[in-house]
Structure formats: structure tokens, C-alpha cells
Design a protein around this motif. Structure first.
Motif, PDB file in Angstrom:
ATOM      1  N   ASP A  68       4.474   1.022   6.171  1.00  0.00           N
ATOM      2  CA  ASP A  68       4.806   1.384   7.552  1.00  0.00           C
ATOM      3  C   ASP A  68       3.731   0.916   8.518  1.00  0.00           C
ATOM      4  O   ASP A  68       3.945   0.880   9.725  1.00  0.00           O
ATOM      5  CB  ASP A  68       5.074   2.885   7.708  1.00  0.00           C
ATOM      6  CG  ASP A  68       3.852   3.759   7.573  1.00  0.00           C
ATOM      7  OD1 ASP A  68       2.914   3.395   6.840  1.00  0.00           O
ATOM      8  OD2 ASP A  68       3.834   4.842   8.193  1.00  0.00           O
ATOM      9  N   CYS A  82      10.571  -1.542   4.084  1.00  0.00           N
ATOM     10  CA  CYS A  82      10.834  -0.353   4.891  1.00  0.00           C
ATOM     11  C   CYS A  82      12.336  -0.156   5.044  1.00  0.00           C
ATOM     12  O   CYS A  82      13.090  -1.123   5.155  1.00  0.00           O
ATOM     13  CB  CYS A  82      10.232  -0.494   6.289  1.00  0.00           C
ATOM     14  SG  CYS A  82       8.434  -0.446   6.312  1.00  0.00           S
ATOM     15  N   CYS A  87       8.863   3.835   4.279  1.00  0.00           N
ATOM     16  CA  CYS A  87       8.509   2.543   3.695  1.00  0.00           C
ATOM     17  C   CYS A  87       7.841   2.755   2.336  1.00  0.00           C
ATOM     18  O   CYS A  87       7.448   3.868   1.986  1.00  0.00           O
ATOM     19  CB  CYS A  87       7.516   1.817   4.602  1.00  0.00           C
ATOM     20  SG  CYS A  87       8.119   1.486   6.264  1.00  0.00           S
ATOM     21  N   GLY A 108       5.875   7.726   4.885  1.00  0.00           N
ATOM     22  CA  GLY A 108       5.388   7.195   6.143  1.00  0.00           C
ATOM     23  C   GLY A 108       4.273   8.065   6.679  1.00  0.00           C
ATOM     24  O   GLY A 108       4.042   9.178   6.194  1.00  0.00           O
TER      25      GLY A 108
END
Length: 140
Positions: A68, A82, A87, A108
């Protein structure tokens, strides 16, 4: 055509390595590998997305990579690793001179606490908070 591809790869790798001079060679290799996987045209991890720090209290620097915080060049600015909310996050522990992957999950907003064996926290799908910490054998 192969020469052009080789030159492009060297440029991406050189850019990545130049931005990561303070990282170990093992970390530089893994960072470059994750950039290639997430960003076909190249990219760069923000400092908070590629953290080399002791995660298990053994005094050696480990590595956490969070997609991320990977910004891509070209068409899409986000990593291919992601989804809509989270992600790929990868955690590596140092074993000898190498970094070995211990976890791979979706998350994230990854942060590390200040302690010797830090609490690693972030959010999951739907914004639910999570936190893990090395317990001597694994991350829980």
C-alpha cells in the motif's frame, strides 16, 4: 528487443537501489523484486512501506514490505498486489545473510511499535484493526 528489456530492467533496478542505499543487499534484492511484481513500469516504496528493522528481538534487521506504500510509474499508480481496500504485506526474518519470508497477508496502514519486539499493526478488509507480534516461534 532483449537489449532494450535488459537496459530497462537495469534502469529500474538502479533507481531502486539508489533510493535504498541504507538497506542491506538482501533487502535491496527483495525490494526490487516486489517493485517488479507490483509495478510493471517501475516504482518506489515510501519509507514506511519498506522497513528494515529487528522484528523478533534477535538484534538483526528483518524486513517488512507493504504494497500500500508502493507508488508505481506509468498507467496505474498503485501496485498490482493491491485490491480495493488492502494490499500484500510480506514479513521476512533474517537467517544468516538472507531474509526468509515468514508471512504474506493482505493489509494496509502498517505501523511498527517502538519496543524491542515491536507490535506490527494495521487494518484489514472493511477497516478492521489487526495487530501481530513475534512470540518466539511465529507472529501472532
Amino acid at each position: 528487443m532483449r537489449l532494450v528489456a535488459l537496459v530497462m530492467w537495469v534502469l529500474v533496478a538502479t533507481t531502486t537501489v539508489a533510493a535504498a542505499q541504507s538497506y542491506s543487499k538482501a533487502a535491496q534484492y527483495l525490494i526490487a523484486k516486489e517493485i517488479r511484481a507490483g509495478c510493471p513500469a517501475g516504482g518506489r516504496f515510501a519509507a514506511a512501506g519498506a522497513v528494515e528493522r529487528d522484528l523478533n528481538g534477535d538484534g538483526r534487521k528483518d524486513l517488512i514490505l507493504s504494497h500500500d506504500r508502493l507508488s508505481c510509474k506509468g498507467g496505474s499508480s498503485i501496485s498490482k498486489s493491491c485490491g480495493m481496500q488492502v494490499c500484500t504485506v510480506k514479513i521476512y526474518l533474517r537467517q544468516g545473510k538472507l531474509l526468509r519470508q515468514k508471512m504474506d497477508f493482505l493489509g494496509g496502514g502498517v505501523t511498527l511499535g517502538p519496543t524491542n519486539v515491536p507490535v506490527i499493526s494495521g487494518y484489514a478488509h472493511g477497516g478492521d484493526a489487526w495487530a501481530i507480534r513475534w512470540n518466539g516461534r511465529t507472529f501472532r
